[in-house]
Design a protein around this motif. Structure first.
Motif, PDB file in Angstrom:
ATOM      1  N   THR A 297       0.884  -1.086   0.162  1.00 35.00           N
ATOM      2  CA  THR A 297       0.025   0.039  -0.014  1.00 35.00           C
ATOM      3  C   THR A 297       0.772   1.272   0.088  1.00 35.00           C
ATOM      4  N   LEU A 298       2.067   1.096   0.179  1.00 33.03           N
ATOM      5  CA  LEU A 298       3.042   2.131   0.180  1.00 33.03           C
ATOM      6  C   LEU A 298       4.491   1.748  -0.602  1.00 33.03           C
ATOM      7  N   VAL A 299       4.884   2.387  -1.726  1.00 31.24           N
ATOM      8  CA  VAL A 299       6.161   2.009  -2.265  1.00 31.24           C
ATOM      9  C   VAL A 299       7.041   3.049  -1.982  1.00 31.24           C
ATOM     10  N   ARG A 300       8.292   2.761  -1.510  1.00 30.97           N
ATOM     11  CA  ARG A 300       9.258   3.855  -1.109  1.00 30.97           C
ATOM     12  C   ARG A 300      10.347   3.860  -2.403  1.00 30.97           C
ATOM     13  N   VAL A 301      10.197   5.015  -3.081  1.00 32.56           N
ATOM     14  CA  VAL A 301      10.919   5.040  -4.269  1.00 32.56           C
ATOM     15  C   VAL A 301      12.040   6.354  -4.165  1.00 32.56           C
ATOM     16  N   GLY A 302      13.249   6.022  -4.570  1.00 35.23           N
ATOM     17  CA  GLY A 302      14.205   6.978  -4.484  1.00 35.23           C
ATOM     18  C   GLY A 302      14.825   7.105  -5.834  1.00 35.23           C
ATOM     19  N   THR A 303      15.571   6.010  -6.576  1.00 29.37           N
ATOM     20  CA  THR A 303      16.251   6.428  -7.418  1.00 29.37           C
ATOM     21  C   THR A 303      15.460   6.767  -8.876  1.00 29.37           C
ATOM     22  N   ALA A 304      14.298   6.011  -8.913  1.00 29.49           N
ATOM     23  CA  ALA A 304      13.377   6.339 -10.139  1.00 29.49           C
ATOM     24  C   ALA A 304      12.842   7.682 -10.113  1.00 29.49           C
TER      25      ALA A 304
END
Ligand SMILES: *Cc1c(COP(=O)(O)O)cnc(C)c1O
Length: 228
Positions: free
Chosen positions: A212-219
């Motif tokens: 329910t929650l994605v943790r996205v840095g690089t993208a």
């Protein structure tokens, strides 16, 4: 559109696609922008593009950014490892802490969170695939921890957070199963609504399994430079 706006739109589209394929509502997955190592001005630009939830791993870096960006409405998430003697700043400055894996840490956060603030949102970090030298409690400890932590004041225990080894898709399914199973232990089961899993490289697989929650840095921000 600038680069960050473009990257964010693309990530949101990927999440939407993954939801569509999994037969899920696109609104059921939240995007957390993981901004560790990136300068405050990049967060400001992403905020201008509509992003409100940001995740940081390093306490001092996070505190500096919270101060520098205090004119913005940002929901701050701490996603790093929580050291027992560093809980005070987390309790005071953040809306969410994802890396809780021991009762003592939750107890400290609970007693250090002011009753005048909104309750601090907590995810219990689980070492779902038994990786050595990884943070997170063993899956077998989760039922008791949910029972205990969900009864503490000034906190809302929202769910689980996992960081499986790369390409371990089964771990996402295991996390989902555990998430469903332990809800019965929660003192306020209606608060149990968050499965924090999936990063730039495995968002779609995580969403398919029920994240329910994605943790996205690089993208969003591009590669990190740790040499500074
Ligand atoms: C750095 C980090 C991320 C983001 O990883 P990317 O591969 O850059 O998307 C997500 N979760 C945690 C816990 C992290 O430390």
């Amino acid at each position: 559109m600038n680069t960050l706006q473009h990257a964010r739109a693309q990530v949101l589209r990927q999440i939407e696609q993954a939801c569509l394929q999994a037969g899920r509502d696109a609104q059921s997955v939240q995007l957390l922008a993981v901004s560790k190592t990136h300068p405050g001005e990049m967060l400001r630009a992403l905020h201008a593009a509509g992003q409100r939830a940001f995740g940081e791993n390093y306490l001092q870096e996070a505190l500096d950014k919270i101060e520098a960006l205090s004119d913005l409405e940002i929901e701050w998430h701490f996603i790093g490892h929580v050291q027992r003697n560093k809980t005070k700043h987390l309790a005071e400055k953040f809306a969410w802490v994802h890396g809780v894996d021991r009762l003592i840490v939750a107890e400290r956060l609970s007693s250090q969170r002011a009753a005048s603030q909104a309750p601090l949102n907590i995810c219990l970090q689980v070492n779902i695939d038994g990786q050595e030298s990884k943070d997170g409690c063993p899956p077998a400890d989760v039922p008791a921890l949910v029972q205990q932590i969900s009864r503490l004041p000034n906190l809302q225990l929202r769910g689980l957070m996992v960081i499986p080894a790369p390409h371990n898709v089964q771990a996402f399914a295991d996390a989902r199963k555990l998430f469903d199973q332990v809800k019965a232990q929660h003192a306020h089961p209606e608060q149990w609504d968050t499965l924090s899993m999936g990063m730039s490289g495995d968002m779609a697989e995580a969403v398919a399994a029920g994240s329910t929650l994605v943790r996205v840095g690089t993208a969003l921000f591009g590669a990190r430079d740790y040499s500074q």
